[in-house]
Design a protein around this motif. Structure first.
Motif, mmCIF file in Angstrom:
data_model
loop_
_atom_site.group_PDB
_atom_site.id
_atom_site.type_symbol
_atom_site.label_atom_id
_atom_site.label_comp_id
_atom_site.label_asym_id
_atom_site.label_seq_id
_atom_site.Cartn_x
_atom_site.Cartn_y
_atom_site.Cartn_z
ATOM 1 N N ALA A 169 -27.104 -14.863 -2.093
ATOM 2 C CA ALA A 169 -27.090 -14.428 -0.692
ATOM 3 C C ALA A 169 -26.030 -15.184 0.105
ATOM 4 N N ALA A 170 -25.985 -16.501 -0.044
ATOM 5 C CA ALA A 170 -25.004 -17.295 0.696
ATOM 6 C C ALA A 170 -23.587 -16.863 0.341
ATOM 7 N N ARG A 171 -23.327 -16.651 -0.936
ATOM 8 C CA ARG A 171 -21.985 -16.209 -1.349
ATOM 9 C C ARG A 171 -21.673 -14.822 -0.789
ATOM 10 N N PHE A 172 -22.673 -13.939 -0.720
ATOM 11 C CA PHE A 172 -22.468 -12.623 -0.117
ATOM 12 C C PHE A 172 -22.111 -12.773 1.364
ATOM 13 N N TYR A 173 -22.882 -13.561 2.112
ATOM 14 C CA TYR A 173 -22.641 -13.697 3.545
ATOM 15 C C TYR A 173 -21.274 -14.305 3.839
ATOM 16 N N VAL A 174 -20.853 -15.303 3.074
ATOM 17 C CA VAL A 174 -19.532 -15.885 3.340
ATOM 18 C C VAL A 174 -18.413 -14.923 2.940
ATOM 19 N N SER A 175 -18.706 -13.958 2.059
ATOM 20 C CA SER A 175 -17.692 -12.955 1.724
ATOM 21 C C SER A 175 -17.581 -11.887 2.810
ATOM 22 N N VAL A 176 -18.648 -11.676 3.560
ATOM 23 C CA VAL A 176 -18.672 -10.643 4.602
ATOM 24 C C VAL A 176 -17.972 -11.107 5.866
ATOM 25 N N PHE A 177 -18.194 -12.352 6.255
ATOM 26 C CA PHE A 177 -17.705 -12.858 7.531
ATOM 27 C C PHE A 177 -16.497 -13.769 7.346
ATOM 28 N N LYS A 178 -15.473 -13.539 8.169
ATOM 29 C CA LYS A 178 -14.299 -14.415 8.160
ATOM 30 C C LYS A 178 -14.724 -15.801 8.635
ATOM 31 N N ASN A 179 -13.898 -16.783 8.372
ATOM 32 C CA ASN A 179 -14.149 -18.162 8.807
ATOM 33 C C ASN A 179 -15.518 -18.660 8.321
ATOM 34 N N SER A 180 -15.806 -18.405 7.069
ATOM 35 C CA SER A 180 -17.090 -18.787 6.496
ATOM 36 C C SER A 180 -16.876 -19.513 5.177
ATOM 37 N N ASN A 181 -17.820 -20.377 4.823
ATOM 38 C CA ASN A 181 -17.691 -21.097 3.561
ATOM 39 C C ASN A 181 -19.012 -21.697 3.118
ATOM 40 N N ILE A 182 -19.072 -21.979 1.826
ATOM 41 C CA ILE A 182 -20.189 -22.718 1.248
ATOM 42 C C ILE A 182 -19.875 -24.191 1.447
ATOM 43 N N LYS A 183 -20.808 -24.933 2.010
ATOM 44 C CA LYS A 183 -20.587 -26.349 2.275
ATOM 45 C C LYS A 183 -21.176 -27.234 1.183
ATOM 46 N N SER A 184 -22.367 -26.895 0.702
ATOM 47 C CA SER A 184 -22.979 -27.706 -0.361
ATOM 48 C C SER A 184 -24.099 -26.924 -1.039
ATOM 49 N N THR A 221 -31.184 -25.493 -2.395
ATOM 50 C CA THR A 221 -30.629 -25.068 -1.108
ATOM 51 C C THR A 221 -29.127 -24.874 -1.203
ATOM 52 N N VAL A 222 -28.640 -23.990 -0.356
ATOM 53 C CA VAL A 222 -27.213 -23.780 -0.185
ATOM 54 C C VAL A 222 -26.944 -23.888 1.303
ATOM 55 N N GLU A 223 -26.099 -24.837 1.663
ATOM 56 C CA GLU A 223 -25.672 -24.961 3.051
ATOM 57 C C GLU A 223 -24.383 -24.173 3.179
ATOM 58 N N PHE A 224 -24.351 -23.241 4.137
ATOM 59 C CA PHE A 224 -23.143 -22.447 4.338
ATOM 60 C C PHE A 224 -22.891 -22.261 5.822
ATOM 61 N N GLU A 225 -21.689 -21.845 6.137
ATOM 62 C CA GLU A 225 -21.277 -21.714 7.525
ATOM 63 C C GLU A 225 -20.655 -20.345 7.744
ATOM 64 N N ILE A 226 -21.044 -19.708 8.836
ATOM 65 C CA ILE A 226 -20.456 -18.444 9.271
ATOM 66 C C ILE A 226 -19.927 -18.661 10.682
ATOM 67 N N ASN A 227 -18.624 -18.569 10.847
ATOM 68 C CA ASN A 227 -17.997 -18.712 12.169
ATOM 69 C C ASN A 227 -18.503 -19.925 12.946
ATOM 70 N N GLY A 228 -18.629 -21.050 12.282
ATOM 71 C CA GLY A 228 -19.031 -22.283 12.945
ATOM 72 C C GLY A 228 -20.538 -22.517 13.000
ATOM 73 N N GLN A 229 -21.351 -21.525 12.648
ATOM 74 C CA GLN A 229 -22.810 -21.675 12.643
ATOM 75 C C GLN A 229 -23.264 -22.036 11.235
ATOM 76 N N THR A 230 -23.957 -23.152 11.121
ATOM 77 C CA THR A 230 -24.480 -23.583 9.834
ATOM 78 C C THR A 230 -25.817 -22.891 9.543
ATOM 79 N N PHE A 231 -26.005 -22.509 8.290
ATOM 80 C CA PHE A 231 -27.241 -21.915 7.798
ATOM 81 C C PHE A 231 -27.647 -22.667 6.540
#
Length: 158
Positions: free
Chosen positions: A18-33, A54-64
């Motif tokens: 899911a995290a990898r899917f979300y960071v692929s959908v939104f620009k300025n996104s990445n997996i952090k840890s 857990t997977v910490e990821f970021e979408i446009n500056g918002q951490t999830f």
């Protein structure tokens, strides 16, 4: 700590996917840890050692945080994420991408992605248009009938 509030999304074995899917959908996104379950606590979490916890990821500056917590909890519409779009092309992109591979369309710009998470794909201009109380009813009447929101039809109702 960058954010005081970080949404934690509960998955049943699909947190990393899911995290990898979300960071692929939104620009300025990445997996952090990515962290993994150890052998400790197995009697409580029932997760095999080495499984993604857990997977910490970021979408446009918002951490999830995406958590593999098991089958106990499922997403529902009581929580959704709003994506504000300036153009119809953006609306089309997010709508089509998030409903692909098993996602579900709903009404008024709402959808569920393939993981069951609810999203609202909203024209940015809608908030401004709805402030005009004299015209808000007409706008609402139009967009309540739509699944994917159409900026042009909403503007015409205004």
């Amino acid at each position: 700590m960058k954010h005081q509030i970080t949404p934690c999304l509960w998955f049943d074995g699909k947190a990393e996917e899911a995290a990898r899917f979300y960071v692929s959908v939104f620009k300025n996104s990445n997996i952090k840890s990515i962290s993994h379950y150890g052998k400790e606590g197995y009697e409580i979490h029932n997760q095999k050692e080495g499984t993604v916890m857990t997977v910490e990821f970021e979408i446009n500056g918002q951490t999830f945080t995406a958590l593999n917590g098991g089958p106990i909890f499922q997403f529902n519409e009581s929580v959704s994420f709003q994506v504000y779009c300036d153009t119809q092309d953006e609306i089309d992109y997010y709508w089509d991408t998030l409903t692909a591979d098993g996602g579900e369309e709903s009404y008024c710009g709402w959808l569920k992605d393939k993981f069951g998470l609810s999203w609202q794909i909203v024209p940015s201009i809608l908030v401004e248009l709805m402030r005009d109380q004299a015209k808000a009813g007409r706008i609402m009447e139009v967009f309540m009938q739509m699944r994917k929101l159409d900026i042009e039809k909403i503007k015409n109702a205004y």
